[in-house]
Scaffold this motif. Structure first.
Motif, PDB file in Angstrom:
ATOM      1  N   LYS A 170     -10.198  39.498  -0.353  1.00 49.31           N
ATOM      2  CA  LYS A 170     -11.209  40.515  -0.083  1.00 49.31           C
ATOM      3  C   LYS A 170     -12.393  39.979   0.713  1.00 49.31           C
ATOM      4  O   LYS A 170     -12.988  40.688   1.496  1.00 49.31           O
ATOM      5  CB  LYS A 170     -11.707  41.160  -1.395  1.00 49.31           C
TER       6      LYS A 170
ATOM      7  N   LYS B 105      -8.366  40.048  -5.046  1.00 51.68           N
ATOM      8  CA  LYS B 105      -7.948  41.113  -5.963  1.00 51.68           C
ATOM      9  C   LYS B 105      -6.804  40.514  -6.780  1.00 51.68           C
ATOM     10  O   LYS B 105      -5.645  40.510  -6.348  1.00 51.68           O
ATOM     11  CB  LYS B 105      -7.506  42.343  -5.191  1.00 51.68           C
TER      12      LYS B 105
ATOM     13  N   ILE C 170     -13.237  35.775  -2.622  1.00 47.77           N
ATOM     14  CA  ILE C 170     -13.055  36.871  -3.584  1.00 47.77           C
ATOM     15  C   ILE C 170     -11.641  37.412  -3.384  1.00 47.77           C
ATOM     16  O   ILE C 170     -11.228  37.705  -2.252  1.00 47.77           O
ATOM     17  CB  ILE C 170     -14.074  38.013  -3.369  1.00 47.77           C
TER      18      ILE C 170
ATOM     19  N   ASN D 124     -12.291  36.642  -8.871  1.00 51.46           N
ATOM     20  CA  ASN D 124     -11.619  37.922  -8.665  1.00 51.46           C
ATOM     21  C   ASN D 124     -12.674  39.010  -8.444  1.00 51.46           C
ATOM     22  O   ASN D 124     -13.884  38.738  -8.511  1.00 51.46           O
ATOM     23  CB  ASN D 124     -10.644  38.250  -9.803  1.00 51.46           C
ATOM     24  N   THR D 125     -12.219  40.228  -8.183  1.00 50.34           N
ATOM     25  CA  THR D 125     -13.146  41.320  -7.870  1.00 50.34           C
ATOM     26  C   THR D 125     -13.995  41.721  -9.074  1.00 50.34           C
ATOM     27  O   THR D 125     -14.969  42.453  -8.924  1.00 50.34           O
ATOM     28  CB  THR D 125     -12.376  42.542  -7.321  1.00 50.34           C
TER      29      THR D 125
END
Length: 165
Positions: A151, A163, A161, A105-106
């Motif tokens: 992302k 969100k 990646i 994840n971010t």
């Protein structure tokens, strides 16, 4: 690379139901030769004919002339050499390139690994084998929506990646 699956027999003349896994279903008939894995050996198969039938196809395989012979082909996976697929532009990829990518994840938290992609009428969905031990969820389903959720995709390093919490 898996591109389709043979289903049940259709009629008495050796026709068989066939399901294409390609994005544009008819494109499957541009990617020859087709291969099957039979008795732990790869064999090439030749089509005699094919037709659109409802939301899938029916096919005739060379030398499959009746229902009893066609029945032996039920549930057979169809593969092609991925080198037969059209070359993609920069930053384009095939679904098989996404499988086995690591998902972060971010916040740089590792979520798991992509084990499958599915498509519905709204958007594609990545199936992630869950690595979050604190959650009692076996798989995570993440919508494949570029820019909003997805992302960054790095096919070379097999990472994506997202969100996502």
């Amino acid at each position: 690379m898996l591109v389709g699956k043979i289903g049940k027999v259709y009629g008495i003349l050796g026709w068989i139901n066939f399901f294409s896994f390609t994005e544009i279903k008819e494109k499957i008939f541009n990617y020859y030769p087709w291969f099957i894995l039979k008795n732990k050996k790869w064999e090439s198969i030749q089509l005699k004919n094919w037709k659109q039938h409802k939301n899938h196809f029916i096919i005739q395989i060379n030398n499959v002339i009746d229902r009893s012979i066609a029945n032996t082909w039920t549930n057979t996976d169809i593969f092609i050499d991925k080198n037969n697929l059209p070359k993609l532009k920069k930053d384009e990829y095939y679904w098989h390139d996404i499988i086995q990518c690591k998902i972060f994840n971010t916040k740089n938290q590792y979520l798991g690994i992509v084990i499958n992609l599915i498509s519905n009428q709204y958007n594609d969905i990545m199936i992630i084998q869950n690595n979050l031990k604190k959650q009692n969820i076996k798989d995570i389903m993440i919508p494949f929506i570029n820019q909003k959720i997805i992302k960054n995709i790095d096919i070379k390093n097999k990472t994506i990646i997202v969100k996502w919490n």
